[in-house]
Motif scaffolding. Structure first.
Motif, PDB file in Angstrom:
ATOM      1  N   ASP A 265       0.798  -1.225   0.000  1.00 23.61           N
ATOM      2  CA  ASP A 265       0.000   0.000   0.000  1.00 23.61           C
ATOM      3  C   ASP A 265       0.831   1.275   0.000  1.00 23.61           C
TER       4      ASP A 265
ATOM      5  N   SER B 108      -4.683   2.981  -7.493  1.00 24.39           N
ATOM      6  CA  SER B 108      -4.742   3.108  -6.036  1.00 24.39           C
ATOM      7  C   SER B 108      -6.047   2.598  -5.436  1.00 24.39           C
TER       8      SER B 108
ATOM      9  N   ASN C 243      -2.118   6.728   1.752  1.00 24.21           N
ATOM     10  CA  ASN C 243      -1.464   7.468   0.670  1.00 24.21           C
ATOM     11  C   ASN C 243      -0.811   8.752   1.168  1.00 24.21           C
TER      12      ASN C 243
ATOM     13  N   GLY D 232      -0.399   2.969  -3.571  1.00 26.66           N
ATOM     14  CA  GLY D 232      -1.338   4.063  -3.354  1.00 26.66           C
ATOM     15  C   GLY D 232      -0.944   5.354  -4.034  1.00 26.66           C
TER      16      GLY D 232
END
Length: 447
Positions: A162, A171, A179, A166
């Protein structure tokens, strides 16, 4: 089945590959286990499904033979089924591959790796590059107590996890809060990186980047980055998935003389077998161990990370590189290929449109339109003609198994492709030569 290179004047027909691709899409999301291998990366109906490979050649299920570049997403740098690697693997498979306690092979592989990469003090093995880079990020966050990760914006890929994905157009499924913890810095610009570290003073756990890609680091850049990281109390991580071995068996960190806190290796390390490594300073690495009084870090605890035959492959790869001078051979082959491609492109009047870039051991090509802009349509045209000539080349990344004949054949096919490229430029429209939809970028928001 083709037993020698033959000139093809029309597109190769791939009926069995088309059927296999349809079956793959019905069973496997994306039709492949790596997005960069997807059939959307190839011209329509010209995505060969591979039957087998040997050396620098692969055969598809339709019986066509190709000279292959970028093998195994740049991991197969010695060529397919390299005898010294496969023999080491066979030997270990017959002795068992995974046990309830560490195998002595784990000790031997660690000793061998640290002898090959002497700038590191400890190492832990895993299977994928993402395993190692995410472990480096976790270790940096634990050591610094800081939440943010700073990634180099100019480098295309760091992890499937992630904290990196992201930041890409793909994403979906990753919380915005995650993020927001990843920030970016530009390659080669110490001033901008210093300003980023000032802006988030005391928040950035690590700087992670590839030490080099298609451009060499500016003089003093990596040393300056090392000093910036030290001054701001963050961890410097070199992603050496590609540079490791291709730049030097001891990594780009050895070639450029700048030692990161942590580094990650993979790809060429196993010559196609699944092995990656997180390496670095003992003080940091030991936080994932048992011999300290601090809070424990869950660092790379993987069922298959120490699979004996993959570690044996890694040791054999290191032996071949050091004993046979593989890095020098990769550079020599790449230099010859780059010179041939540039000469062929210039000879056909497209020298400013088919452009070879990068270190000789890690060549990529750009396909530019009449205005000098990157073009997926012209890439499609170029790939079609390469495939028709028996060259499978999403890049021009060489393996040491390539022969002089392979290079000559590739340059001849490139020349034929460039002749068609010139026709399309003169027509002002490549569409008649595409044969269907253009190839697509890997990272895009919509399928």
């Amino acid at each position: 089945m083709h037993t020698e290179h033959t000139e093809r004047t029309t597109d190769v027909d791939l009926p069995r590959s088309r059927t296999a691709n349809e079956r793959l899409h019905a069973l496997v999301p994306g039709g492949a286990h790596t997005y960069a291998k997807g059939d959307d990366q190839y011209p329509q109906d010209l995505a060969p499904v591979i039957s087998h490979g040997r050396g620098a050649h692969v055969w598809d299920v339709d019986g066509n033979r190709y000279v292959e570049y970028g093998s195994g997403l740049r991991s197969v740098s010695l060529g397919h089924a390299h005898p010294r690697v496969t023999e080491a693997v066979r030997r270990e498979i017959d002795r068992g591959s995974n046990f309830v306690r560490p195998s002595v092979v784990e000790l031997e592989a660690a000793e061998r790796f640290l002898a090959t990469v002497p700038t590191a003090e400890m190492v832990k093995f895993a299977k994928n590059g993402s395993d190692a880079t995410t472990a480096a990020v976790r270790l940096a966050r634990a050591a610094t107590g800081r939440p943010r990760v700073a990634i180099c914006a100019d480098h295309p890929f760091f992890s499937v996890d992630d904290w990196f994905i992201g930041t890409t157009p793909m994403s979906a499924g990753i919380p915005a809060q995650t993020n927001e913890l990843t920030v970016t810095f530009p390659y080669g610009d110490l001033t901008a990186t210093g300003e980023l570290l000032d802006r988030y003073e005391g928040e950035i756990a690590c700087l992670i980047l590839e030490p080099a890609t298609h451009t060499e680091p500016p003089p003093g850049y990596l040393a300056g980055l090392r000093e910036l990281a030290h001054r701001h109390g963050c961890v410097l991580v070199f992603d050496e998935m590609i540079t490791g071995f291709r730049w030097s068996e001891a990594g780009a960190q050895s070639l450029y003389g700048v030692v990161p806190d942590l580094s990650t290796f993979g790809k060429a390390l196993g010559n196609g077998f699944a092995v990656s490594a997180l390496a670095g300073r003992r003080e940091l690495m030991e936080r994932g161990g048992l011999r300290h009084a601090g809070e424990r870090v869950f660092l790379l605890s993987t069922t298959h990370g120490a699979e004996t035959h993959s570690l044996a492959a890694a040791m054999a790869v290191q032996t071949v590189y050091t004993e046979e001078g593989v890095t020098a051979r990769l550079h020599a082959l790449g230099e010859r290929l780059a010179a041939g491609v540039r000469e062929a492109a210039a000879g056909m009047g497209v020298g400013e449109h088919v452009v070879v870039r990068g270190r000789a051991s890690n060549l990529v090509f750009a396909t530019l339109d009449e205005n000098g802009r990157p073009s997926q349509e012209y890439r499609t045209l170029f790939l079609r003609r390469l495939l028709a000539g028996g060259v499978l080349a999403p890049s021009f990344v060489v393996s040491s198994a390539l022969s002089d004949e392979d290079i000559e054949h590739t340059v001849d096919v490139v020349a034929q492709a460039c002749a068609v490229y010139r026709k399309a430029l003169d027509a002002g429209d490549p569409t008649p030569w595409l044969g269907g939809r253009p190839v697509k970028p890997v990272f895009r928001r919509l399928a």
